[in-house]
Design a protein around this motif. Structure first.
Motif, PDB file in Angstrom:
ATOM      1  N   LEU A 171       0.824  -1.203   0.000  1.00 30.84           N
ATOM      2  CA  LEU A 171       0.000   0.000   0.000  1.00 30.84           C
ATOM      3  C   LEU A 171       0.864   1.263   0.000  1.00 30.84           C
ATOM      4  O   LEU A 171       0.600   2.215  -0.737  1.00 30.84           O
ATOM      5  CB  LEU A 171      -0.919  -0.012   1.228  1.00 30.84           C
ATOM      6  CG  LEU A 171      -2.047  -1.046   1.221  1.00 30.84           C
ATOM      7  CD1 LEU A 171      -2.809  -1.024   2.546  1.00 30.84           C
ATOM      8  CD2 LEU A 171      -3.013  -0.792   0.070  1.00 30.84           C
ATOM      9  N   TYR A 172       1.904   1.247   0.847  1.00 34.28           N
ATOM     10  CA  TYR A 172       2.788   2.409   0.886  1.00 34.28           C
ATOM     11  C   TYR A 172       3.549   2.564  -0.425  1.00 34.28           C
ATOM     12  O   TYR A 172       3.851   3.685  -0.844  1.00 34.28           O
ATOM     13  CB  TYR A 172       3.763   2.294   2.058  1.00 34.28           C
ATOM     14  CG  TYR A 172       3.144   2.612   3.394  1.00 34.28           C
ATOM     15  CD1 TYR A 172       2.515   3.838   3.624  1.00 34.28           C
ATOM     16  CD2 TYR A 172       3.171   1.688   4.447  1.00 34.28           C
ATOM     17  CE1 TYR A 172       1.951   4.131   4.849  1.00 34.28           C
ATOM     18  CE2 TYR A 172       2.603   1.974   5.676  1.00 34.28           C
ATOM     19  CZ  TYR A 172       1.991   3.196   5.871  1.00 34.28           C
ATOM     20  OH  TYR A 172       1.427   3.486   7.082  1.00 34.28           O
ATOM     21  N   GLY A 173       3.869   1.428  -1.059  1.00 33.68           N
ATOM     22  CA  GLY A 173       4.515   1.508  -2.368  1.00 33.68           C
ATOM     23  C   GLY A 173       3.607   2.151  -3.396  1.00 33.68           C
ATOM     24  O   GLY A 173       4.051   2.994  -4.206  1.00 33.68           O
ATOM     25  N   ASN A 174       2.324   1.776  -3.360  1.00 35.16           N
ATOM     26  CA  ASN A 174       1.356   2.400  -4.274  1.00 35.16           C
ATOM     27  C   ASN A 174       1.216   3.890  -3.959  1.00 35.16           C
ATOM     28  O   ASN A 174       1.087   4.728  -4.865  1.00 35.16           O
ATOM     29  CB  ASN A 174       0.000   1.711  -4.146  1.00 35.16           C
ATOM     30  CG  ASN A 174       0.036   0.278  -4.661  1.00 35.16           C
ATOM     31  OD1 ASN A 174       0.895  -0.079  -5.473  1.00 35.16           O
ATOM     32  ND2 ASN A 174      -0.874  -0.551  -4.187  1.00 35.16           N
ATOM     33  N   GLN A 175       1.216   4.202  -2.655  1.00 31.79           N
ATOM     34  CA  GLN A 175       1.118   5.613  -2.258  1.00 31.79           C
ATOM     35  C   GLN A 175       2.323   6.394  -2.767  1.00 31.79           C
ATOM     36  O   GLN A 175       2.187   7.534  -3.240  1.00 31.79           O
ATOM     37  CB  GLN A 175       1.032   5.712  -0.739  1.00 31.79           C
ATOM     38  CG  GLN A 175       0.942   7.155  -0.225  1.00 31.79           C
ATOM     39  CD  GLN A 175       0.843   7.210   1.286  1.00 31.79           C
ATOM     40  OE1 GLN A 175       0.452   6.251   1.933  1.00 31.79           O
ATOM     41  NE2 GLN A 175       1.209   8.341   1.864  1.00 31.79           N
ATOM     42  N   LEU A 176       3.507   5.777  -2.674  1.00 33.28           N
ATOM     43  CA  LEU A 176       4.720   6.450  -3.151  1.00 33.28           C
ATOM     44  C   LEU A 176       4.644   6.671  -4.656  1.00 33.28           C
ATOM     45  O   LEU A 176       5.050   7.738  -5.150  1.00 33.28           O
ATOM     46  CB  LEU A 176       5.945   5.612  -2.799  1.00 33.28           C
ATOM     47  CG  LEU A 176       7.305   6.213  -3.173  1.00 33.28           C
ATOM     48  CD1 LEU A 176       7.520   7.536  -2.452  1.00 33.28           C
ATOM     49  CD2 LEU A 176       8.431   5.237  -2.831  1.00 33.28           C
ATOM     50  N   THR A 177       4.111   5.689  -5.375  1.00 31.58           N
ATOM     51  CA  THR A 177       3.960   5.848  -6.825  1.00 31.58           C
ATOM     52  C   THR A 177       3.017   7.005  -7.148  1.00 31.58           C
ATOM     53  O   THR A 177       3.288   7.825  -8.032  1.00 31.58           O
ATOM     54  CB  THR A 177       3.421   4.546  -7.437  1.00 31.58           C
ATOM     55  OG1 THR A 177       4.353   3.494  -7.185  1.00 31.58           O
ATOM     56  CG2 THR A 177       3.228   4.690  -8.943  1.00 31.58           C
ATOM     57  N   GLY A 178       1.903   7.083  -6.416  1.00 28.69           N
ATOM     58  CA  GLY A 178       0.964   8.190  -6.622  1.00 28.69           C
ATOM     59  C   GLY A 178       1.602   9.526  -6.293  1.00 28.69           C
ATOM     60  O   GLY A 178       1.413  10.520  -7.019  1.00 28.69           O
TER      61      GLY A 178
END
Length: 332
Positions: free
Chosen positions: A246-253
């Motif tokens: 989830l944090y990886g997706n947040q970082l991508t966003g």
């Protein structure tokens, strides 16, 4: 091109700008001079888009998840070691193990330990002695006195035999009573030992069963605890993995947002650049146009005497390149 002249001076032939080009050349020089006197513009706006809240939050979350995962991995390692080398809790019971017959009653089998036996034997022997004295002893004295043989050897022999018989009777009575008492005490001790042994065996059986049940339950509880711990570790690992994703997706966003912000900053800089560069661009356009118009070498030949001055084509065109050089330097 120049040639010698009459005395007093010389004549120089130059290539002058056409009259129609002179206003443009003067304009080029004037505008170049004006620009050269101006301070070179410096962009003071933001040029780099920093990390946004979404990115910093994601990085913080990833750092926390990594720390949690390290702690979880350490816990998993400890549990694995416990499973490999651990043992369940063992209970103890005083009634387990080898059973030894009780010797608590053995002391009563020894007549010397019976405070009443000696008195009983003495009383019995005293009765035998009294019976001898009032019976056999008295009869013997009366017999020999009546026969007139009192004090003779026959009386002595009879009395000695009677006393020997008394002593044997006392000895036999003592031995018989002690033997009876010993046998009675020994039988009691044997019975007590047998009963104690039976109790011990029963306690051993019960204690062993209780031990086995307790150890089995403790073992089950121990491994159930370890299994629950392992499941908790697995759940924590899965949660950390999901959290990291989830944090990886947040970082991508957040990176997408940062890229958009950077594009906006670049666009603002480009707008500023276009604005401040417009005069230089226009000067370059004018210079290029004038150079192009005069590219064929068109011009007017003018002869002047030494000491004279003129606006030569080469001079004007050379100065006209100032705008081109300034534009190139600024854009570079």
């Amino acid at each position: 091109m120049s040639s010698g002249g009459s005395s007093g001076g010389s004549t120089t032939t130059t290539q002058e700008l056409p009259s129609w080009a002179q206003p443009y050349a003067e304009q080029l020089l004037q505008r170049g001079a004006d620009l050269s006197n101006q301070t070179v513009p410096t962009y003071t706006g933001q040029t780099v888009a920093g990390l946004n809240d979404t990115q910093t939050g994601a990085i913080s979350g990833l750092t926390s998840a990594a720390g949690s995962q390290a702690s979880t991995a350490n816990t998993a390692s400890n549990l694995a070691s416990s499973l490999a080398n651990g043992s369940y809790y063992q209970t103890s019971n005083p009634y387990t193990g080898n059973v030894t017959a009780s010797t608590a009653a053995d002391s009563y089998a020894d007549p010397s330990n019976n405070p009443y036996l000696a008195q009983t034997v003495a009383a019995a022997n005293q009765q035998i002695t009294n019976a001898y004295q009032t019976g056999t002893g008295a009869d013997t004295l009366s017999q020999f006195r009546n026969s007139g043989a009192f004090g003779g050897s026959a009386q002595q022999q009879t009395t000695s035999q009677n006393q020997t018989n008394l002593a044997n009777a006392l000895s036999n009575n003592t031995a018989s009573m002690y033997d009876s008492a010993y046998n009675t005490a020994a039988n009691v001790a044997t019975q007590n030992a047998a009963q104690q042994n039976s109790v011990n065996l029963a306690n051993q059986s019960v204690g062993t069963s209780a031990n086995q049940a307790s150890n089995a339950q403790n073992s089950s509880n121990y491994y159930n605890y370890l299994t629950a711990q392992q499941n908790a570790v697995n759940g924590s690992t899965a949660a950390n993995t999901a959290s990291s994703s989830l944090y990886g997706n947040q970082l991508t966003g957040g990176t997408t947002a940062q890229t958009t912000s950077q594009d906006q900053l670049n666009a603002l800089y480009q707008q500023w650049y276009n604005q401040v560069n417009a005069p230089y661009s226009q000067l370059s356009t004018l210079s290029s146009a004038l150079s192009g118009a005069l590219g064929s070498g068109a011009g007017t030949s003018v002869s002047t005497s030494s000491g004279g001055s003129s606006n030569s084509l080469a001079t004007l065109l050379g100065l006209g390149q100032l705008g081109v050089g300034a534009y190139s330097a600024f854009s570079g």
